[in-house]
Scaffold this active site. Structure first.
Site, PDB file in Angstrom:
ATOM      1  N   SER A  80       2.237  -2.489  10.507  1.00 26.60           N
ATOM      2  CA  SER A  80       3.663  -2.610  10.856  1.00 26.60           C
ATOM      3  C   SER A  80       4.253  -3.984  10.508  1.00 26.60           C
ATOM      4  CB  SER A  80       3.902  -2.256  12.331  1.00 26.60           C
ATOM      5  OG  SER A  80       3.536  -0.904  12.574  1.00 26.60           O
ATOM      6  N   GLY A  99       2.397  -1.241   4.499  1.00 21.84           N
ATOM      7  CA  GLY A  99       2.535   0.178   4.203  1.00 21.84           C
ATOM      8  C   GLY A  99       4.007   0.577   4.196  1.00 21.84           C
ATOM      9  N   HIS A 155      -9.944   1.436   4.044  1.00 25.26           N
ATOM     10  CA  HIS A 155      -8.720   1.596   4.845  1.00 25.26           C
ATOM     11  C   HIS A 155      -9.012   2.522   6.026  1.00 25.26           C
ATOM     12  CE1 HIS A 155      -4.694   2.652   6.094  1.00 25.26           C
ATOM     13  NE2 HIS A 155      -4.296   1.564   5.469  1.00 25.26           N
ATOM     14  N   GLY A 174       1.389   1.976  10.973  1.00 26.44           N
ATOM     15  CA  GLY A 174       2.368   3.055  10.936  1.00 26.44           C
ATOM     16  C   GLY A 174       2.968   3.392  12.289  1.00 26.44           C
ATOM     17  N   GLU A 199      -6.537  -5.006   9.875  1.00 25.52           N
ATOM     18  CA  GLU A 199      -5.490  -4.055  10.248  1.00 25.52           C
ATOM     19  C   GLU A 199      -5.897  -3.349  11.536  1.00 25.52           C
ATOM     20  OE1 GLU A 199      -3.086  -2.739   6.547  1.00 25.52           O
ATOM     21  OE2 GLU A 199      -4.835  -1.464   6.695  1.00 25.52           O
ATOM     22  N   ASN A 207       0.863  -1.177   0.000  1.00 20.95           N
ATOM     23  CA  ASN A 207       0.000   0.000   0.000  1.00 20.95           C
ATOM     24  C   ASN A 207       0.904   1.233   0.000  1.00 20.95           C
ATOM     25  OD1 ASN A 207      -1.867   1.988   0.394  1.00 20.95           O
ATOM     26  ND2 ASN A 207      -2.510   1.321   2.434  1.00 20.95           N
TER      27      ASN A 207
END
Ligand code: PGA
Length: 254
Positions: A213, A234, A96, A174, A168, A10
């Site tokens: 992560s 990500g 998302h 992140g 997620e 992503n």
């Protein structure tokens, strides 16, 4: 029932067309031997057409990061499923947590988006996951139940196996805080059971990814879990080398 693992990059709002081109040119040789894994790259809209063209015939599929549910209409700033199909895009991330939080993406909108994508021949990659407050309040299952049942409630039951779900946990996105293997397995097993409550046979067929992560150092442990079918990545996907290592971690042993 064996499910083909899927690992998706992503890229979020990163990479111009030129940067995305350099990225895929470096990525393609590094994933060329990843037999048995579906590799997906999700660039920003502006790079989609160019990256579809430069990955044609490779093992890499290209997904958008969102789509509208209508084919056309007065929806300024939106992109429709047929517009994505026209340029050869294979699927789209929907729901998302960044879009849920920052752009008001709702389960009601997702309920329309998922079947609209399928009707246009695109793979919907539906993201679900609880916030830290919800987990701390013991509401993880409640949140996931709402998200899965509402977002998939209007999808024809026989098409549910084609949907990809990415679990997620919002607190892991992140942040560098990955869910433990036990947390990932518990939540993803629960999501699989929720799909089963919509259509019994779909539970064993639907692919469910872990996201939040994921990195080279934890991918193998997460992907080895019985209900985890790969990952949505990500930060660690922004450079081709670590992303290729994560793809390798999903490659079935021969
Ligand atoms: P992250 O992002 O790997 O940087 O946590 C995952 C995602 O947002 O899909």
């Amino acid at each position: 029932m064996s499910r083909t693992p899927l690992v998706a990059a992503n890229l979020k709002m990163h990479k111009t067309i030129a940067e995305a081109e350099r990225y895929v040119q470096a990525l393609l040789p590094r994933v060329a031997t990843a037999d048995g894994v579906d590799v997906v790259v999700c660039p920003p809209y502006t790079a989609l057409g160019a990256i579809v063209d430069s990955t044609r015939g490779s093992r890499v599929a290209i997904y958008a990061q969102n789509a509208h549910h209508e084919d056309a209409g007065a929806y300024t700033g939106e992109i429709s499923p047929p517009m994505l199909t026209e340029i050869g895009v294979h699927g789209a991330i929907v729901g998302h947590s960044e879009r849920r939080r920052l752009d008001g993406e709702t389960n009601a909108a997702l309920a329309k988006k998922v079947p609209a994508l399928l009707a246009s021949g695109l793979v919907p990659m539906l993201c679900v996951g609880e916030t830290e407050e919800e987990r701390d309040a013991g509401e993880m299952e409640r949140t996931l139940r709402h998200q899965v049942h509402e977002a998939l409630g209007k999808t024809p039951k026989d098409r549910l196996p084609e949907v990809v779900i990415a679990y997620e946990p919002v607190w892991a996105i992140g942040t560098g805080r990955t869910a433990t293997a036990a947390q990932a397995q518990e939540a993803i097993g629960f999501v699989r059971a929720l799909v089963g409550s919509l259509a019994k046979e779909a539970a064993a067929q639907v692919r469910i990814l872990y996201g939040g992560s994921v990195k080279e150092s934890n991918a193998a442990e997460l992907f080895a879990l019985p209900d985890v079918d790969g990952g949505l990545v990500g930060g660690a996907s922004l450079e081709p080398e670590p992303f290729a290592e994560i793809v390798a971690a999903a490659t079935p042993a021969r």
